[in-house]
Design an enzyme around this catalytic site. Structure first.
Site, short mmCIF file in Angstrom:
data_model
loop_
_atom_site.label_atom_id
_atom_site.label_comp_id
_atom_site.label_asym_id
_atom_site.label_seq_id
_atom_site.Cartn_x
_atom_site.Cartn_y
_atom_site.Cartn_z
N ASP A 136 0.81 -1.22 0.00
CA ASP A 136 0.00 0.00 0.00
C ASP A 136 0.85 1.26 0.00
O ASP A 136 0.39 2.32 -0.45
CB ASP A 136 -1.04 0.00 1.13
C1 LAN Z 1 3.87 -0.90 10.08
C2 LAN Z 1 3.68 0.50 9.73
C3 LAN Z 1 3.08 0.77 8.41
C4 LAN Z 1 2.12 -0.31 7.99
C5 LAN Z 1 1.17 0.13 6.85
C6 LAN Z 1 1.88 0.67 5.62
C7 LAN Z 1 0.27 1.24 7.37
C8 LAN Z 1 0.32 -1.07 6.48
O1 LAN Z 1 -0.69 -0.70 5.61
C9 LAN Z 1 1.15 -2.24 6.09
C10 LAN Z 1 2.04 -2.69 7.26
C11 LAN Z 1 2.95 -1.59 7.80
C12 LAN Z 1 4.12 -1.43 6.87
C13 LAN Z 1 3.52 -1.91 9.18
C14 LAN Z 1 3.80 -3.30 9.57
C15 LAN Z 1 4.20 -3.57 11.03
C16 LAN Z 1 5.04 -2.45 11.63
C17 LAN Z 1 6.32 -2.34 10.84
C18 LAN Z 1 4.23 -1.16 11.51
C19 LAN Z 1 2.92 -1.16 12.25
C20 LAN Z 1 5.12 -0.21 12.26
C21 LAN Z 1 5.68 -1.04 13.43
C22 LAN Z 1 5.38 -2.51 13.13
C23 LAN Z 1 6.51 -3.45 13.56
C24 LAN Z 1 6.03 -4.89 13.45
C25 LAN Z 1 6.92 -3.11 14.98
C26 LAN Z 1 7.92 -4.02 15.56
C27 LAN Z 1 7.27 -5.02 16.38
C28 LAN Z 1 7.29 -6.31 16.12
C29 LAN Z 1 6.21 -7.14 16.68
C30 LAN Z 1 8.34 -6.96 15.33
#
Ligand code: LAN
Length: 745
Positions: A452
């Site tokens: 996305d």
């Molecule tokens: C994110 C942030 C952005 C998010 C969007 C683009 C909004 C989404 O549409 C796709 C998934 C994604 C890229 C995403 C995946 C998981 C993330 C990276 C996070 C929520 C930001 C932090 C999170 C990450 C997993 C945090 C670290 C924690 C763990 C459990 C490994």
């Protein structure tokens, strides 16, 4: 490593001189906070960007009060333009999870990686400010109740950073931890960090076998099939478990062993703690299959063959190196960042380039906010934020106003440099999805394709380049085609789109979820937000370039739309996995449906979605959904209505071309009523979520989506009034009007 510090009882007042902090953004959007020397302070005055994020007054003049939605949007952007970095993007805070700072501090402590004194002080202050008012503990995220996970880990952080055990905040936090039964019942990721710190016995952990990497790739449980975050975290975790890495004993560690528990540390039956997770922490209990597998793995652990373990650890280490090199040491996220750093320092020592690179990239995750310094959820949300505000400006018409042109060109330049032009350095060897043509969530250097993010950036670039006559055409058609190629390569067989990759593993892998605090983390899933963003981007792309992969695009959109229909909940909304919650996903869904000609007038699905949203509009014209919706999977009202969710809901209605102006007008009034005299909006409740249970802030949303909604509503309501006056029911504006030409129905 860090000596004791004398700290006030609370963190209301900064512990450092806030006029000395500066945010540095390099050309690629990497951002770091520096504490300047008094001489440098004079040479480099604080900017509005610095001041805003530090919570210092900007002292901007009051703007002429807005008389209509467009004027409110304009005032909003007049303010928000002050927050654009000279490099073109909008930097911002990205905190929320309370288990990231512990990784930063414990990882740095055990690796001998120092902090500046001021950073240390402000991290302490951040935790003082984030402690729960009533019980002094910390939760899994900033709005959640105190848990063992949050409290035990952040308690250790405070102690490592130099706070005395008798400090009133720690006395209070310790009492809460003890009331919860002490640290023995911490979830598995907490057991891991405490074991690294040598205050939890490794025997209290279930086996984390690096040997899984030695399995043939066709085996369904091979880790390359897992969701990318889970696999990238389990690689260094298995390495550190495999070598039973632990900090050397010292007085502080010996003392923590007594402070964290309700019983004598040396009397704890560690193997009995492996499956012991306090009920306040428990979100997903281990599946019986996992319990069975752990039984087998834990027995294997007692008779592991050294050459096999050696080969497995070598493979894990190799993958850690590939990940560091692929990402400029940013790594995929903050958790594996710190774990990789420990592994690399353990193997390669400190006096080398690897350590320096990890140190450099570590700073990108450290953010100084009004509350103190914290660790971010990624190295920022740069691309995500810029993509939305650019679309908002173009759709509202504000982009064409003279005083905004320069800012838009800078934004386009930023988007241009952020697109990935090549596949990763280590591509197949690191099990990566292709990146050529894609956009990441944060920076190009971090370098991970997200479906996305690619969709929203593609759309933003097309809007900026094709709908405005003053912008240079920086991103060529060829590069937009590359973006399309990568999006097309991400569609799953049932039509949906996941986050970073295709779904690679079977659904039953979820039975092996070892992390009791996160749900649905073992494999990729199709997400409404990701699927609909891609539909929207492809639809907009093909309006501009109808000759490129016409049939593939059509086929992809059609099957994706089918998936979107299937994903609609019986109540009418879509469940959001990355924003809170139904409001968020329903907005994305209705936007994409409108682009294939499905609106309130033409589609039963769009009508149901509108009815669903209308049923949730509150007395004051706003919408307010709690993060609990994500956790409980059912709509849960927030106590207050929220400007961000109100904007999402109103945009959803406009995408669907909802014919009655009343609910949209009421939403506009509500959002306008909360606008401050300088054009800004105050921060309200947390906006984002991940893994169903962890909330995360998106502070830039209160600007991008409010401005977008207000600007859009202004035109929409005007058109609606005009058509009503003419007796024609046609709510479309020029942005939804173009759906008809390409409708697939
Ligand atoms: C994110 C942030 C952005 C998010 C969007 C683009 C909004 C989404 O549409 C796709 C998934 C994604 C890229 C995403 C995946 C998981 C993330 C990276 C996070 C929520 C930001 C932090 C999170 C990450 C997993 C945090 C670290 C924690 C763990 C459990 C490994």
């Amino acid at each position: 490593m860090w000596g004791p510090v004398d700290i006030p009882d609370d963190g209301r007042e900064p512990f450092t001189d806030y006029t000395r902090w500066r945010l540095t953004c390099d050309d690629q959007g990497n951002h770091t906070w520096d504490y300047l020397s008094p001489q440098d302070v004079a040479r480099r005055p604080q900017t509005a960007v610095d001041k805003y994020w530090l919570g210092l007054p900007l002292n901007l003049p009051s703007l002429p009060p807005a008389k209509n939605a467009l004027e409110a949007a304009r005032n909003g952007y007049t303010f928000y333009k002050h927050l654009q970095a000279p490099t073109g993007h909008w930097p911002g805070d990205y905190d929320g999870p309370m288990f990231l700072l512990p990784g930063l501090v414990i990882g740095s402590y055990v690796s001998g990686m120092d902090f500046a004194h001021e950073e240390r002080l402000e991290m302490i202050r951040y935790l003082l400010n984030r402690a729960h008012h009533d019980d002094g503990g910390w939760g899994i995220h900033v709005e959640g109740p105190s848990t063992v996970f949050g409290t035990a880990l952040n308690y250790c952080v405070m102690r490592l950073l130099g706070v005395h055990a008798d400090h009133p905040a720690l006395v209070k936090a310790r009492a809460t931890l003890h009331k919860l039964g002490g640290a023995t019942g911490i979830p598995s990721w907490g057991k891991f960090w405490l074991s690294i710190l040598n205050v939890y016995d490794w025997d209290g952990n279930n086996c984390i076998p690096a040997e899984l990497w030695l399995l043939p790739e066709w085996v369904p449980i091979h880790p390359h099939r897992w969701w990318i975050h889970t696999r990238q975290v389990y690689i260094p975790m298995s390495y550190l478990y495999g070598i039973r890495f632990k900090a050397e004993d010292n007085d502080l560690i010996l003392s923590l062993r007594q402070e964290l528990y309700v019983q004598d540390y040396y009397s704890i039956d560690w193997p009995a703690q492996r499956d012991h997770v306090n009920e306040v922490d428990l979100y997903v209990a281990h599946h019986p299959f996992m319990t069975l597998i752990y039984g087998i793995l834990n027995s294997y652990e007692s008779c592991v063959l050294p050459p096999v373990r050696k080969a497995a650890l070598a493979r894990a280490y190799e993958l850690i190196v590939l990940e560091d090199e692929n990402t400029g040491y940013q790594t995929l996220g903050p958790v594996n960042k710190m774990m990789n750093l420990i592994c690399r320092t353990h193997v390669e020592g400190r006096d080398n380039e690897v350590f320096r690179q990890h140190l450099r990239a570590r700073r990108d995750f450290m953010w100084t906010s009004a509350r103190g310094m914290t660790m971010l959820g990624t190295n920022g949300s740069q691309l995500w934020d810029i993509a939305f505000i650019c679309q908002a400006l173009v759709e509202s018409g504000l982009a064409e106003e003279e005083e905004n042109k320069e800012s838009l060109v800078k934004a386009l330049q930023w988007l241009d440099q952020c697109q990935m032009r090549e596949n990763p350095k280590h591509y197949e060897t690191a099990y990566r999805h292709s990146t050529k043509g894609a956009w990441p969530f944060s920076t190009k250097q971090q370098g991970y394709t997200v479906s996305d993010c690619t969709g929203e950036a593609t759309k933003a670039v097309i809007y900026l380049q094709e709908h405005l006559d003053f912008t240079p055409k920086l991103v060529s058609k060829g590069r937009l085609c590359d973006a399309v190629d990568v999006m097309l390569s991400m569609q799953n067989s049932n039509g949906g789109f996941a986050s970073y990759e295709l779904i690679r593993g079977p659904q039953w892998l979820e039975w092996l979820n070892p992390a009791e605090v996160f749900s649905d983390i073992m494999i990729e899933y199709n997400y409404p937000e990701c699927t609909t963003s891609v539909i929207t981007a492809l639809s907009i792309f093909r309006q501009q370039y109808p000759d490129y992969r016409t049939k593939d695009i059509e086929r992809t959109i059609q099957s994706a739309v089918k998936w979107v229909h299937k994903a609609q909940k019986p109540e009418g909304g879509w469940y959001g996995s990355w924003g809170i919650c139904f409001t968020y996903a329903t907005m994305f869904a209705l936007e994409s449906l409108a682009l294939v000609g499905e609106t309130y007038a033409t589609s039963e699905s769009a009508r149901r979605a509108c009815q669903f949203l209308l049923g949730k509009q509150r007395e004051d014209g706003g919408w307010g959904e709690s993060y609990k919706s994500c956790e409980l999977l059912v709509w849960t009202e927030h106590e207050q209505t929220q400007v961000v969710q109100t904007s999402w809901a109103a945009m959803a209605l406009m995408y669907a071309q909802y014919p009655d102006p009343d609910p949209i007008e009421r939403a506009v009034k509500m959002v306008m009523s909360r606008q401050l005299p300088d054009g800004s909006w105050a921060q309200e409740a947390i906006e984002g979520i991940f893994n169903k249970n962890v909330a995360i802030v998106y502070p830039n949303f209160k600007f991008s989506f409010t401005i977008w909604m207000l600007g859009k509503a202004h035109k929409y309501l005007e058109n609606l009034r005009a058509s009503k006056a003419n007796g024609i029911l046609n709510g479309g504006d020029k942005w939804t009007g173009h759906t008809n030409g390409n409708a697939s129905h």
